[in-house]
Design a protein around this motif. Structure first.
Motif, PDB file in Angstrom:
ATOM      1  N   ARG A 165      11.691  12.622 -11.381  1.00  0.00           N
ATOM      2  CA  ARG A 165      11.304  11.661 -10.350  1.00  0.00           C
ATOM      3  C   ARG A 165      10.453  10.568 -10.992  1.00  0.00           C
ATOM      4  N   HIS A 166      10.604   9.342 -10.504  1.00  0.00           N
ATOM      5  CA  HIS A 166       9.821   8.214 -11.008  1.00  0.00           C
ATOM      6  C   HIS A 166       9.159   7.533  -9.823  1.00  0.00           C
ATOM      7  N   ALA A 167       7.879   7.171  -9.977  1.00  0.00           N
ATOM      8  CA  ALA A 167       7.126   6.548  -8.889  1.00  0.00           C
ATOM      9  C   ALA A 167       6.692   5.140  -9.295  1.00  0.00           C
ATOM     10  N   TYR A 168       6.807   4.196  -8.348  1.00  0.00           N
ATOM     11  CA  TYR A 168       6.435   2.806  -8.593  1.00  0.00           C
ATOM     12  C   TYR A 168       5.632   2.273  -7.412  1.00  0.00           C
ATOM     13  N   PRO A 169       4.513   1.566  -7.683  1.00  0.00           N
ATOM     14  CA  PRO A 169       3.777   0.943  -6.571  1.00  0.00           C
ATOM     15  C   PRO A 169       4.609  -0.172  -5.968  1.00  0.00           C
ATOM     16  N   LEU A 170       4.439  -0.380  -4.670  1.00  0.00           N
ATOM     17  CA  LEU A 170       5.286  -1.319  -3.943  1.00  0.00           C
ATOM     18  C   LEU A 170       4.520  -2.620  -3.694  1.00  0.00           C
ATOM     19  N   VAL A 171       4.827  -3.616  -4.523  1.00  0.00           N
ATOM     20  CA  VAL A 171       4.208  -4.932  -4.412  1.00  0.00           C
ATOM     21  C   VAL A 171       5.302  -5.982  -4.497  1.00  0.00           C
ATOM     22  N   ALA A 172       5.401  -6.845  -3.498  1.00  0.00           N
ATOM     23  CA  ALA A 172       6.357  -7.961  -3.518  1.00  0.00           C
ATOM     24  C   ALA A 172       5.632  -9.231  -3.945  1.00  0.00           C
TER      25      ALA A 172
ATOM     26  N   ALA B 214       3.925  15.884  -6.774  1.00  0.00           N
ATOM     27  CA  ALA B 214       3.349  17.138  -7.271  1.00  0.00           C
ATOM     28  C   ALA B 214       4.165  18.362  -6.871  1.00  0.00           C
ATOM     29  N   GLN B 215       5.096  18.199  -5.942  1.00  0.00           N
ATOM     30  CA  GLN B 215       5.897  19.335  -5.501  1.00  0.00           C
ATOM     31  C   GLN B 215       6.837  19.816  -6.611  1.00  0.00           C
ATOM     32  N   SER B 216       7.264  21.058  -6.493  1.00  0.00           N
ATOM     33  CA  SER B 216       8.290  21.565  -7.391  1.00  0.00           C
ATOM     34  C   SER B 216       9.606  20.858  -7.101  1.00  0.00           C
ATOM     35  N   PRO B 217      10.523  20.821  -8.061  1.00  0.00           N
ATOM     36  CA  PRO B 217      11.823  20.195  -7.796  1.00  0.00           C
ATOM     37  C   PRO B 217      12.518  20.782  -6.575  1.00  0.00           C
ATOM     38  N   GLU B 218      12.398  22.083  -6.394  1.00  0.00           N
ATOM     39  CA  GLU B 218      13.063  22.739  -5.266  1.00  0.00           C
ATOM     40  C   GLU B 218      12.438  22.322  -3.937  1.00  0.00           C
ATOM     41  N   ALA B 219      11.105  22.267  -3.893  1.00  0.00           N
ATOM     42  CA  ALA B 219      10.431  21.881  -2.657  1.00  0.00           C
ATOM     43  C   ALA B 219      10.716  20.425  -2.306  1.00  0.00           C
ATOM     44  N   PHE B 220      10.734  19.568  -3.319  1.00  0.00           N
ATOM     45  CA  PHE B 220      11.033  18.155  -3.066  1.00  0.00           C
ATOM     46  C   PHE B 220      12.453  17.996  -2.535  1.00  0.00           C
ATOM     47  N   ALA B 221      13.410  18.674  -3.157  1.00  0.00           N
ATOM     48  CA  ALA B 221      14.797  18.591  -2.699  1.00  0.00           C
ATOM     49  C   ALA B 221      14.929  19.088  -1.265  1.00  0.00           C
ATOM     50  N   ALA B 222      14.196  20.141  -0.921  1.00  0.00           N
ATOM     51  CA  ALA B 222      14.254  20.674   0.436  1.00  0.00           C
ATOM     52  C   ALA B 222      13.718  19.664   1.447  1.00  0.00           C
ATOM     53  N   GLN B 223      12.653  18.922   1.066  1.00  0.00           N
ATOM     54  CA  GLN B 223      12.105  17.891   1.955  1.00  0.00           C
ATOM     55  C   GLN B 223      13.129  16.799   2.205  1.00  0.00           C
ATOM     56  N   VAL B 224      13.780  16.319   1.129  1.00  0.00           N
ATOM     57  CA  VAL B 224      14.775  15.256   1.279  1.00  0.00           C
ATOM     58  C   VAL B 224      15.951  15.754   2.112  1.00  0.00           C
TER      59      VAL B 224
ATOM     60  N   GLY C 237       0.805  -1.214   0.000  1.00  0.00           N
ATOM     61  CA  GLY C 237       0.000   0.000   0.000  1.00  0.00           C
ATOM     62  C   GLY C 237       0.835   1.260   0.000  1.00  0.00           C
ATOM     63  N   ARG C 238       2.047   1.169  -0.488  1.00  0.00           N
ATOM     64  CA  ARG C 238       2.964   2.300  -0.487  1.00  0.00           C
ATOM     65  C   ARG C 238       3.555   2.478  -1.877  1.00  0.00           C
ATOM     66  N   THR C 239       4.192   3.606  -2.070  1.00  0.00           N
ATOM     67  CA  THR C 239       4.786   3.962  -3.367  1.00  0.00           C
ATOM     68  C   THR C 239       6.248   4.320  -3.160  1.00  0.00           C
TER      69      THR C 239
ATOM     70  N   GLY D 158       3.279   6.476   1.863  1.00  0.00           N
ATOM     71  CA  GLY D 158       1.910   6.096   1.546  1.00  0.00           C
ATOM     72  C   GLY D 158       1.475   6.722   0.236  1.00  0.00           C
ATOM     73  N   ALA D 159       0.432   6.167  -0.358  1.00  0.00           N
ATOM     74  CA  ALA D 159       0.031   6.601  -1.697  1.00  0.00           C
ATOM     75  C   ALA D 159      -0.291   8.090  -1.757  1.00  0.00           C
ATOM     76  N   ALA D 160      -1.045   8.603  -0.786  1.00  0.00           N
ATOM     77  CA  ALA D 160      -1.420  10.015  -0.815  1.00  0.00           C
ATOM     78  C   ALA D 160      -0.202  10.904  -0.601  1.00  0.00           C
ATOM     79  N   ASP D 161       0.659  10.522   0.344  1.00  0.00           N
ATOM     80  CA  ASP D 161       1.879  11.290   0.608  1.00  0.00           C
ATOM     81  C   ASP D 161       2.783  11.287  -0.624  1.00  0.00           C
ATOM     82  N   ALA D 162       2.903  10.128  -1.272  1.00  0.00           N
ATOM     83  CA  ALA D 162       3.748  10.027  -2.458  1.00  0.00           C
ATOM     84  C   ALA D 162       3.217  10.903  -3.591  1.00  0.00           C
ATOM     85  N   ALA D 163       1.897  10.925  -3.751  1.00  0.00           N
ATOM     86  CA  ALA D 163       1.305  11.773  -4.794  1.00  0.00           C
ATOM     87  C   ALA D 163       1.606  13.243  -4.523  1.00  0.00           C
ATOM     88  N   ALA D 164       1.543  13.635  -3.258  1.00  0.00           N
ATOM     89  CA  ALA D 164       1.854  15.022  -2.909  1.00  0.00           C
ATOM     90  C   ALA D 164       3.324  15.340  -3.172  1.00  0.00           C
ATOM     91  N   LEU D 165       4.212  14.396  -2.865  1.00  0.00           N
ATOM     92  CA  LEU D 165       5.641  14.600  -3.129  1.00  0.00           C
ATOM     93  C   LEU D 165       5.914  14.726  -4.627  1.00  0.00           C
TER      94      LEU D 165
END
Length: 423
Positions: free
Chosen positions: A285-292, A258-268, A198-200, A249-256
């Protein structure tokens, strides 16, 4: 008698499937790889953000196949130390992992190596395409895969032409290597256990001001997990580079995303407690669903599974492609042994040593990885306490630390190898 197209049919021209084709051809077998993508896409795959950590045995396999030597210098990084952090960075002391110093070496050796996924794909295709005994059928959509008493069959149509009459290939053995969501595995009637976390996962490259010292960091936050992996310096600009892997989590990942490159870099940069100084995003940035995924069996009559079609790992312990390459070695050895004994290469008895050996190797890693992920993403008080006990135990017990390092390097201690060999 049926005239077979080749000794082995392989569905999927990812690095695992192509490496198997090369390995089999080098051993004297013929292999046909069937793939949806075009030749040009395989020859020059686009970057997808993923960086693959490789163990020493995996590097040895790639060297044997000839693909390691085709990697550019700036595509091969070295991990000399790994640090595991629990909770906010700096709140607790980290577990530090490195290889023991030997009398022959002035310093501890490499834990492992790190290579972009697209570089592994490119070099695997380059070697397979020029290897006698390997044929690659591209732009092919598989419509049917089946195993019969005397052979396996594969039907396909040219991609984009679903109404075209199918073409059929036959061989004594069919190998599915077409991703963790393998359609071929399903057509062969083999189920799989899937763990959807249930995570990305968000992956990207970032440049930073301070040197990383070839140290990899795994930071288990309670809402997000952050991995920072050392890469070679940017060959053009000379910047220090790292690979960043954020699991949320999926919602948090979607928000990340959607951030600008500068805002995302500042979070990291903030989550990493400014350890590398100012950071900036490089590329996309590339996003992948997390399924094992873990298949119910790895082989049967005239069929076998390889790579992610057999075991699709959570990336936190970086064992996915390493398991795929271990499967290449084990399956090649099983077929060579069958040929020496005059056995049918597609029989269940021939393939049983591969399936059993690969299961003994992969099952503890798969279950252990999933347990680690669940433990280190649980914010409740008891799991938090248990995490600290695990880290303290690893710091204070050299055999446990040696076991963890052995799994990272692919060179486990002798006592672990003995356990793995037990029936």
């Amino acid at each position: 008698m049926t005239t077979h197209h080749s000794d082995v049919l392989i569905v999927g021209a990812g690095p695992a499937g192509l490496s198997l084709a090369t390995s089999l051809a080098q051993a004297g077998f013929s292999a046909t790889v069937v793939e949806q993508q075009s030749d040009s896409a395989l020859a020059a795959p686009a970057p997808d953000g993923r960086e693959i950590a490789l163990t020493h045995p995996s590097r040895d396999t790639l060297q044997r196949l000839g693909s390691w030597g085709l990697l550019a210098g700036h595509e091969v990084g070295t991990i000399c130390e790994a640090q595991v952090h629990d909770g906010p960075l700096g709140q607790h002391s980290a577990l530090q992992l490195n290889t023991p110093q030997t009398p022959e070496a002035a310093a501890p050796g490499a834990l492992g190596f790190i290579v972009p996924n697209h570089a592994l794909r490119r070099t695997a295709y380059a070697v397979a395409a020029r290897t006698p005994g390997v044929q690659i059928v591209t732009q092919a959509q598989v419509t049917r895969a089946a195993t019969l008493a005397g052979h396996a069959e594969l039907d396909y149509v040219p991609a984009g032409t679903p109404d075209a009459p199918p073409q059929r290939l036959t061989a004594p053995l069919l190998v599915a290597a077409d991703s963790r969501f393998s359609a071929t595995r399903r057509q062969l009637g083999i189920g799989a256990q899937m763990s959807d976390f249930g995570r990305t996962v968000i992956v990207c490259r970032m440049h930073h001001a301070l040197p990383h010292g070839n140290v990899a960091h795994e930071c288990f936050g309670y809402d997000r997990t952050l991995a920072v992996l050392p890469l070679p310096d940017d060959p053009q600009a000379g910047h220090a580079l790292c690979s960043v892997v954020v699991t949320a989590g999926a919602a948090d990942a979607a928000a990340l995303m959607a951030q600008s490159p500068e805002a995302f870099a500042a979070q990291v940069q903030a989550q990493f407690n400014d350890r590398l100084g100012p950071m900036a995003l490089v590329g996309e940035r590339h996003a992948y669903p997390l399924v094992a995924v873990y298949a119910q069996r790895f082989a049967g009559h005239r069929c076998a599974l390889l790579g992610d079609a057999a075991v699709g790992m959570h990336p936190v312990t970086a064992h996915g492609y390493n398991l795929g390459l271990a499967g290449v070695e084990r399956l090649t050895a099983a077929l060579v042994s069958a040929r020496q004994r005059g056995q049918d290469m597609g029989s269940a008895d021939t393939l049983a040593p591969y399936a059993q050996g690969h299961h003994r190797h992969a099952w503890p890693i798969y279950q252990g990885t999933n347990a680690i992920v669940r433990l280190y993403t649980d914010a409740r008080p008891v799991p938090r306490l248990l995490r600290q006990l695990v880290l303290q135990g690893a710091r204070r017990l050299p055999p446990l630390q040696a076991a963890i390092v052995g799994q990272l390097t692919g060179q486990p201690p002798q006592w672990m190898r003995a356990l793995a060999l037990r029936p």
